[in-house]
Structures are given as C-alpha cells and as structure tokens.
Design a protein around this motif. Structure first.
Motif, PDB file in Angstrom:
ATOM      1  N   GLU A  61      -6.746   1.547  -0.623  1.00 64.22           N
ATOM      2  CA  GLU A  61      -5.769   1.686  -1.518  1.00 64.22           C
ATOM      3  C   GLU A  61      -5.703   3.258  -2.196  1.00 64.22           C
ATOM      4  O   GLU A  61      -4.869   3.704  -2.947  1.00 64.22           O
ATOM      5  N   VAL A  84      -2.189   4.265   3.035  1.00 66.82           N
ATOM      6  CA  VAL A  84      -1.300   3.291   2.598  1.00 66.82           C
ATOM      7  C   VAL A  84       0.193   3.398   3.238  1.00 66.82           C
ATOM      8  O   VAL A  84       0.629   2.292   3.766  1.00 66.82           O
ATOM      9  N   ASN A 107      -6.196   6.024  -0.757  1.00 61.70           N
ATOM     10  CA  ASN A 107      -5.889   6.902  -0.040  1.00 61.70           C
ATOM     11  C   ASN A 107      -4.361   6.495   0.258  1.00 61.70           C
ATOM     12  O   ASN A 107      -3.922   5.705   1.047  1.00 61.70           O
ATOM     13  N   ALA A 108      -3.422   7.399  -0.364  1.00 68.07           N
ATOM     14  CA  ALA A 108      -2.053   7.054  -0.296  1.00 68.07           C
ATOM     15  C   ALA A 108      -1.329   7.277   0.764  1.00 68.07           C
ATOM     16  O   ALA A 108      -0.484   6.847   1.440  1.00 68.07           O
ATOM     17  N   ALA A 111       4.978  10.265   1.126  1.00 65.33           N
ATOM     18  CA  ALA A 111       3.942   9.394   0.251  1.00 65.33           C
ATOM     19  C   ALA A 111       3.711  10.032  -1.011  1.00 65.33           C
ATOM     20  O   ALA A 111       3.966  11.399  -1.169  1.00 65.33           O
TER      21      ALA A 111
END
Length: 397
Positions: free
Chosen positions: A315, A321, A317-318, A397
C-alpha cells in the motif's frame, strides 16, 4: 468467430514483426520510420535520441492534464534475437497467421507488448479519455545484448531526467496459466571468468602446480553451490527460479595439444544472484575458493551488476495499488515474482523509479527465443484491453 486476419491491431503487429531488427549489427532505421508513422497516426509527438550512435531511442509522449506530476513510462525494446531459419515451420519474419496464431521472431519478446501499448492508447484517445499524468512510450535498442548502450545509457542522461518518470512498465513473460505474473525485481547478473595457471610440460607426467587440479576444485565449488539452489527449488514448491541463485558453467578454455599440459585453463560462469544474497560475502566466498584452489588462481568479471532493490508491491506504492486494482477489476489473477533473467527494468529501478515487468499474455505456451516463436491472436488482443484499463489507472494514481 473473430476475423483476426482483418483485425487492424493484428495487422499492425504483423507489420512491426516483419521489420528485421535482428542481431547482430541491426540497422534500426526502418523500425524508427515505422514508429514515427505510428506516432503520427496517434497524433503524438515523437522524439528520437541517439546517446550512442546508431542506437536510437524513440519516445512518444501523450501529455497529461497535470504534466508537472511524475509521468508513466511504457517501455519496450525493438530488437530480437537471431534465428535458425531452417528450423522454423514458417519464415520467422513473415509474421504468418495460421489458425489464428501468429508465428514470428519477437512476437512474444516483445514486439507484441509494444503494439499493445500503441493500440491501447489509440482506443483511449478515440474514446476521448484524458489522463492526469503524462504517458511516455519508449522504444529502445539492444535489450537482447544487455541494453547497456540502449536504455542503460539513456537513463543516465538529462533527456531521461526531463521525462520525470514516476513509474514504469516493461516486459515480463508469457504465462501458460490463466494468471498474469508481475515481476517487481530481478536477480543481478555476474558473468565471471576464473583463471587457473600452472606448470606446463609433457602430458605423460604428474607435474606439481597443475592447472587441471585447480580447475577441478573451482568447478566443484561452483557446482556444489548449483546443487544447493536446485535442492532449495525442489524442497519448496512456492519458490521459482527467480528466488534462488543460479549457477552455470558456460565456457571452458585452454590447451594447445593433447599431450601438452597447458600453462593455463579458464572457466566462465553465468551467475544470477538472488535478491537475498549479500554481494560482499558472496564475492569473498569466491576469493576464498580461488585461494584454496592453489597458487595464483584469479578471477575477473565480464559483467557485474550492482544490487538493485525490488519495487515495493504494497500500500506504500500508489502505482502498485492502482495497477493491482485495474487487474482485479478485469477478474484476472496476478502473482508477483522475481524475474529470472535480465530486462531493461533494472536500469529504471537503479534510478530509484518503481517498475513492474508485465507481459499481459496468458494461457499461451512461453516460446521466447525458441524456433517457431508464436502467439495466439486472441491472447495478443486481450492484452490490449488490459492496458486500456491499466494505463488510465496508473496515470491517474
């Protein structure tokens, strides 16, 4: 029934595959001209950089609504490995479609992925989609011979820094199962030569300081290490080849005549160091082996990759995700693994940029570098839809 023979995306892939960007001594001019036409058709600017002469890198850029944000890089390589044409059922650069399967060198590794990027962007633009982040499509040379004069050189330039890359996608491997594999790291490549000198003389004698005895000791040590890795794999079905250090004796050299003891023997090893290996301790072990083998045994590196940390897949690392959410929404299972070989992703990760190696090709037999390299057209087309979902997810993101 789908008419793949008249599918524009399939035709586009076939055209790309017919360009002979095959080693050795590749002339990339035709390929660059083709990619420039693709960029024009997409209404995207394309820039060609030559950090190394005759090693062009083409970047297509789809500017985002917030171009100051870190961008997304979709990387692929233009080059393909050599072929033994007589061993192919169909000519390897004809890109023939037979029973809805495309046969061509590079169809898996990795021209299909490059065209999937292009076709996904085409669909998104045609649907009026706008993205928050800028997306760059990079087409690079020489990955199949190490990439040092391709993306390896480019990532060290101001040109790359100006791209402001925040996340990258690159090649993975074709999956024979119904799931995709995302490769978040790679083992480090060490190509090493051990030199065993000794006393030369007549082949009938048992002279001291014998290079053959030294060589046997060295080979035994490396092969024992190889056996350890094999046992690890056999004892734990959860492990894959990327999780262990692979050791292979690849070349032996020395000698001038059968009745003359040579003054030197050399052995070359291909080592792929697992992410769990302490590199200093590992090299010290090799030094100790050389010392134990006998007088004046030395080693030298032909390639020695540094340790590159894997991309985080949690979580924090956007981009991961967003990527994972897009794949989940397509109801496609995905597994995370360490890549068994070497790709251009390592150069991107070495710059501190998170990168995943993913070829969205599943339920197909892996055949990269093989005779009759092939790919079902349906598998290729499915991958376009995957990027159509993934690109907006990571770019927003």
């Amino acid at each position: 029934m789908t008419d793949y023979a008249n599918d524009p995306a399939v035709k586009n892939l076939q055209e790309y595959l017919r360009i002979r960007t095959v080693h050795p001594n590749i002339n990339y001019d035709e390929c660059i001209a083709y990619l420039k036409r693709q960029a024009t058709n997409l209404n995207l600017p394309a820039t060609v950089y030559e950090v190394i002469p005759k090693k062009p890198i083409l970047i297509m850029t789809w500017e985002g609504l917030e171009p100051n944000l870190p961008s997304i890089l979709l990387n692929s390589h233009m080059d393909v490995v050599p072929v033994f044409e007589k061993s192919w059922t169909y000519p390897p650069f004809e890109a023939r479609l037979v029973n809805d399967v495309i046969y061509a060198r590079g169809v898996q590794d990795m021209k299909s992925v490059g065209i999937q990027y292009i076709e996904a962007i085409r669909r998104l633009k045609n649907n009026g989609i706008k993205l928050k982040r800028t997306v760059h499509l990079s087409f690079v040379p020489d990955e199949e011979i190490g990439g040092t004069e391709g993306l390896g050189a480019f990532v060290k330039t101001e040109h790359f820094k100006k791209l402001n890359v925040g996340f990258a996608l690159d090649e993975g491997l074709t999956s024979p199962e119904d799931y995709f594999v995302a490769y978040n790291g790679e083992r480090s490549i060490w190509h090493l030569k051990v030199i065993c000198p000794g006393k030369s003389g007549h082949g009938s004698l048992l002279l001291p300081d014998n290079c053959g005895e030294k060589m046997r000791y060295i080979i035994d040590k490396f092969m024992d290490l190889r056996q350890e890795s094999k046992k690890k794999l056999e004892s734990n079905p959860e492990l894959t080849i990327g999780d262990v250090t692979s050791v292979n004796l690849t070349m032996l050299n020395g000698g001038i005549q059968n009745n003359v003891i040579p003054e030197k023997l050399t052995a070359s090893f291909d080592l792929r160091l697992a992410l769990s290996v302490n590199f200093v301790e590992f090299e010290n072990m090799i030094k100790q082996w050389c010392k134990e083998a006998g007088k004046d045994v030395t080693y030298e590196f032909e390639q020695k990759d540094e340790y590159v940390p894997p991309t985080l897949v949690d979580e924090t690392n956007a981009f991961w995700v967003a990527f994972k959410a897009a794949i989940d929404q397509l109801n496609i299972p995905i597994k995370v693994r360490t890549f068994p070989g070497g790709t251009d992703s390592r150069y991107v990760r070495a710059q501190g940029v998170p990168a995943l190696g993913v070829s969205p090709l599943r339920c197909a037999r892996p055949a990269l570098h093989e005779h009759d390299e092939s790919l079902p057209a349906a598998v290729f087309v499915e991958g376009i839809a995957v990027y159509e979902a993934v690109v907006p997810a990571v770019a927003n993101a």
